[in-house]
Design a protein around this motif. Structure first.
Motif, PDB file in Angstrom:
ATOM      1  N   MET A   1      82.457  43.965   9.157  1.00 48.03           N
ATOM      2  CA  MET A   1      81.126  44.461   9.515  1.00 48.03           C
ATOM      3  C   MET A   1      80.772  44.149  10.965  1.00 48.03           C
ATOM      4  O   MET A   1      79.669  43.698  11.272  1.00 48.03           O
ATOM      5  CB  MET A   1      80.074  43.891   8.552  1.00 48.03           C
ATOM      6  CG  MET A   1      80.259  44.418   7.141  1.00 48.03           C
ATOM      7  SD  MET A   1      79.374  43.502   5.869  1.00 48.03           S
ATOM      8  CE  MET A   1      77.697  43.962   6.200  1.00 48.03           C
TER       9      MET A   1
ATOM     10  N   SER B   1      79.334  44.861  14.187  1.00 49.81           N
ATOM     11  CA  SER B   1      78.266  45.801  14.517  1.00 49.81           C
ATOM     12  C   SER B   1      77.810  45.565  15.945  1.00 49.81           C
ATOM     13  O   SER B   1      77.116  44.586  16.235  1.00 49.81           O
ATOM     14  CB  SER B   1      77.104  45.601  13.533  1.00 49.81           C
ATOM     15  OG  SER B   1      75.961  46.267  14.002  1.00 49.81           O
TER      16      SER B   1
ATOM     17  N   ARG C   1      75.458  46.098  18.017  1.00 52.85           N
ATOM     18  CA  ARG C   1      74.084  46.589  18.029  1.00 52.85           C
ATOM     19  C   ARG C   1      73.319  46.124  19.253  1.00 52.85           C
ATOM     20  O   ARG C   1      72.119  46.266  19.312  1.00 52.85           O
ATOM     21  CB  ARG C   1      73.375  46.156  16.744  1.00 52.85           C
ATOM     22  CG  ARG C   1      73.435  44.672  16.494  1.00 52.85           C
ATOM     23  CD  ARG C   1      72.749  44.305  15.181  1.00 52.85           C
ATOM     24  NE  ARG C   1      73.525  44.743  14.026  1.00 52.85           N
ATOM     25  CZ  ARG C   1      73.121  44.574  12.761  1.00 52.85           C
ATOM     26  NH1 ARG C   1      71.956  44.019  12.512  1.00 52.85           N
ATOM     27  NH2 ARG C   1      73.871  44.963  11.761  1.00 52.85           N
TER      28      ARG C   1
ATOM     29  N   ARG D   1      79.858  40.003  10.178  1.00 53.58           N
ATOM     30  CA  ARG D   1      79.702  39.237   8.942  1.00 53.58           C
ATOM     31  C   ARG D   1      80.661  38.046   8.997  1.00 53.58           C
ATOM     32  O   ARG D   1      81.875  38.200   8.844  1.00 53.58           O
ATOM     33  CB  ARG D   1      80.018  40.101   7.729  1.00 53.58           C
ATOM     34  CG  ARG D   1      79.795  39.265   6.498  1.00 53.58           C
ATOM     35  CD  ARG D   1      79.774  40.006   5.225  1.00 53.58           C
ATOM     36  NE  ARG D   1      79.547  39.040   4.180  1.00 53.58           N
ATOM     37  CZ  ARG D   1      80.196  39.018   3.039  1.00 53.58           C
ATOM     38  NH1 ARG D   1      81.075  39.945   2.774  1.00 53.58           N
ATOM     39  NH2 ARG D   1      79.929  38.090   2.159  1.00 53.58           N
TER      40      ARG D   1
ATOM     41  N   PRO E   1      63.867  47.611   8.265  1.00 51.76           N
ATOM     42  CA  PRO E   1      64.528  47.560   9.573  1.00 51.76           C
ATOM     43  C   PRO E   1      63.521  47.433  10.716  1.00 51.76           C
ATOM     44  O   PRO E   1      62.607  48.246  10.842  1.00 51.76           O
ATOM     45  CB  PRO E   1      65.279  48.881   9.640  1.00 51.76           C
ATOM     46  CG  PRO E   1      65.538  49.228   8.214  1.00 51.76           C
ATOM     47  CD  PRO E   1      64.340  48.726   7.455  1.00 51.76           C
TER      48      PRO E   1
ATOM     49  N   GLN F   1      68.558  40.882  12.936  1.00 51.37           N
ATOM     50  CA  GLN F   1      68.201  41.200  11.554  1.00 51.37           C
ATOM     51  C   GLN F   1      69.476  41.522  10.793  1.00 51.37           C
ATOM     52  O   GLN F   1      70.262  42.369  11.217  1.00 51.37           O
ATOM     53  CB  GLN F   1      67.238  42.389  11.514  1.00 51.37           C
ATOM     54  CG  GLN F   1      66.676  42.634  10.125  1.00 51.37           C
ATOM     55  CD  GLN F   1      65.519  43.610  10.126  1.00 51.37           C
ATOM     56  OE1 GLN F   1      65.353  44.379  11.075  1.00 51.37           O
ATOM     57  NE2 GLN F   1      64.720  43.589   9.083  1.00 51.37           N
ATOM     58  N   SER F   2      69.672  40.846   9.671  1.00 50.05           N
ATOM     59  CA  SER F   2      70.890  41.082   8.893  1.00 50.05           C
ATOM     60  C   SER F   2      70.798  42.429   8.193  1.00 50.05           C
ATOM     61  O   SER F   2      69.720  43.027   8.092  1.00 50.05           O
ATOM     62  CB  SER F   2      71.089  39.969   7.875  1.00 50.05           C
ATOM     63  OG  SER F   2      70.256  40.193   6.757  1.00 50.05           O
ATOM     64  N   ASP F   3      71.935  42.907   7.699  1.00 51.17           N
ATOM     65  CA  ASP F   3      71.937  44.201   7.011  1.00 51.17           C
ATOM     66  C   ASP F   3      71.131  44.144   5.716  1.00 51.17           C
ATOM     67  O   ASP F   3      70.729  45.170   5.188  1.00 51.17           O
ATOM     68  CB  ASP F   3      73.370  44.649   6.758  1.00 51.17           C
ATOM     69  CG  ASP F   3      74.074  44.988   8.070  1.00 51.17           C
ATOM     70  OD1 ASP F   3      73.366  45.289   9.040  1.00 51.17           O
ATOM     71  OD2 ASP F   3      75.308  44.927   8.130  1.00 51.17           O
ATOM     72  N   LYS F   4      70.906  42.944   5.191  1.00 44.96           N
ATOM     73  CA  LYS F   4      70.063  42.803   4.004  1.00 44.96           C
ATOM     74  C   LYS F   4      68.584  42.779   4.367  1.00 44.96           C
ATOM     75  O   LYS F   4      67.723  42.785   3.496  1.00 44.96           O
ATOM     76  CB  LYS F   4      70.418  41.527   3.235  1.00 44.96           C
ATOM     77  CG  LYS F   4      71.686  41.680   2.414  1.00 44.96           C
ATOM     78  CD  LYS F   4      71.846  40.560   1.401  1.00 44.96           C
ATOM     79  CE  LYS F   4      72.273  39.277   2.073  1.00 44.96           C
ATOM     80  NZ  LYS F   4      72.569  38.210   1.097  1.00 44.96           N
TER      81      LYS F   4
END
Lengths: 95, 416
Positions: free
Chosen positions: B111, B113, B115, B181, B267, B284-287
């Protein structure tokens, strides 16, 4: 953590600034033959033990005294607090 | 087994009965070419690159607990290469490039990312310092982009631009930065190393080193004596404890760094944001949870938990740039033990004991370095010469006066 100051009683650790291992009291002799080696070890190398650790805390937001605190680095339990001045004199320093 | 969309489809249609454990659980052999002490991110990536890139096969990783039980699972998962010093920046850029191809390389979904990471600045002098840093980044081949206040007001309207004490004047973007992750990094490297024949031995604590006439010939462990041509220690957080078994004192203090995660939110944050006037970094985590942290507690400790004054300080940092998080509830906080070195930079080096190698001193920047740390350590172990991007990360640099002090704080580990 609460540090039981020898003169002021229990104080919050947030009032203090942490310097490090109390071995920093024992500054090497600059006249010694191997002074460069000794100062390198004094300045940069640390025992960093897991367990009882004697360390220097400065009461910046209090009476500005230096303390030697004995604290367990595994549990944060403080088992002894002394004025660094007394400890330094005991170790042969003149102040 | 190679993971692919086809494999998922095939397993799905056959009741998911074909999945196998992704690494073996072997008993240690009597002798290895290389023993890596520490099965965290760095140890596992060292084993992976040593077997894959440098072609060594007879390797063991010894881990005291379970795989990835240390800081690889305790960090705030940020990757970036926005350093400045010549001894550091090319190394971290090498690491970021490895991150970019990692999932394809080890065939595992970590994961990754990209971003972006944004370092906010709050004054003109700080802007100048960030421009200088950005230039150093670009010189190393990394990307850097200066954003002014107007641009940030458009992109991140929730920031407290008009804060009376620390108004936000702009920021330094690294668009290629981001998050990964973290547990999957350990698992992916472990799986990759195992598939190249590396023995990963868990619940095997190293209790001593066999050193004869200045040569390290193996280790004593809770599973008995294991001989090795080379022993590579990679146990950041416990480096002083482990190296004291070889009679060494290190330029390192152990400190605790706390991290926090909130309840899940919709989000909100597009990337990683850091506060320039205090110490606060958040993503911010994906959760949906906000993952954030700040300064280390500042005193020697091996306890994986910190104290309340730093919790307060971190929360204040967060409120100073994004007051909207004031009503968010904290879900969890935890601590990890850091090797804080005397100049804030790490070590990948031989020791004065032949056959004994050391990797540590990662301060709180170890996670982003995981791929390059393993790659460069593997290079050192295979060739006995440092990798070109890690030539400055030497144990004797304090004696020589060649420190890599990003923050200019001197030999005061709790200030780095």
């Amino acid at each position: 953590m609460i540090i039981n100051h020898p003169l002021l009683g229990p104080r919050d650790a947030a009032e203090f600034v942490y310097l490090g291992d109390a071995a920093l009291i024992d500054r090497p002799d600059p006249e010694a033959e191997n002074a460069d080696e000794q100062f390198y070890e004094y300045g940069y190398l640390r025992d960093n033990p897991a367990g009882a650790h004697q360390e220097l805390w400065y009461h910046e937001q209090g009476d500005r005294s230096w303390l030697v605190v004995t604290r367990d680095t595994l549990t944060h339990e403080i088992t002894g607090v002394k004025l660094a001045r007394d400890e330094a004199k005991k170790r042969g320093r003149n102040k | 087994m190679r993971y692919s969309a086809f494999e998922i489809l095939k397993q799905g249609l056959s009741g998911n009965k074909g999945w196998k454990p992704v690494w073996r659980e072997p008993e240690p052999k009597a002798e290895y070419d290389v023993i890596i002490v520490g099965g965290g991110g760095h140890g596992l990536s060292t084993a992976y690159y040593l077997s894959k890139v440098y072609g060594m096969r007879n390797i063991a990783v010894l881990e005291k607990g379970w795989l990835g039980s240390g800081n690889i699972g305790r960090n705030t998962t940020i990757i970036r290469s926005n350093y400045m010093m010549p001894g550091n920046q090319p190394f971290y850029e090498f690491s970021l490039k490895l991150w970019e191809g990692l999932e394809q390389d080890f065939n595992y979904n970590a994961m990754v990312s990209q971003r972006s990471i944004l370092n906010l600045f709050h004054s003109d002098p700080q802007r100048d310092a960030f421009v200088r840093r950005a230039n150093a980044m670009i010189l190393s081949g990394a990307d850097a982009e200066l954003a002014d206040e107007a641009q940030l007001r458009r992109e991140l309207p929730f920031l407290d631009f008009d804060n009376a004490r620390f108004p936000i004047k702009g920021g330094l973007y690294q668009r290629r930065g981001g998050t990964v992750r973290h547990d999957a990094v350990a698992w992916g490297y472990a799986r990759g190393a195992d598939s190249h024949g590396v023995d990963i031995i868990q619940n095997c604590e190293v209790t001593g080193f066999d050193i004869e006439n200045g040569v390290c010939t193996g280790v004593q462990s809770s599973k008995g004596r294991i001989r090795a041509k080379k022993v590579a220690v990679c146990v950041a957080g416990s480096s002083s404890r482990v190296m004291s078994l070889a009679g060494m004192r290190l330029p390192i203090e152990s400190h605790v760094l706390q991290a926090f995660v909130t309840e899940g939110l919709k989000p909100t944050l597009p990337g990683v944001i850091t506060f320039g006037a205090g110490h606060f970094y958040v993503s911010q985590s994906d959760k949906g949870g906000l993952v954030f942290g700040g300064d280390i507690d500042g005193y020697n400790t091996y306890a994986q938990r910190g104290n309340l004054p730093v919790v307060e300080d971190v929360a204040e940092g967060g409120m100073a740039i994004m007051p909207m998080i004031g009503r968010t509830r904290l879900l969890r906080s935890w601590g990890g033990v850091m090797d804080m070195s005397m100049d804030g930079s790490p070590f990948i080096d031989k020791t004065h004991i032949e056959g004994l190698y050391f990797n540590g001193g990662w301060c709180y920047g170890g996670f982003k370095a995981t791929p390059a740390s393993g790659y460069c350590y593997a290079h050192l172990l295979a060739n006995d010469t440092p990798h070109p991007v890690a030539t400055e990360m030497r144990l004797d640099r304090f004696k020589r006066g060649h420190i890599i002090d990003e923050k200019g704080q001197g030999n005061q580990p709790n200030l780095h």
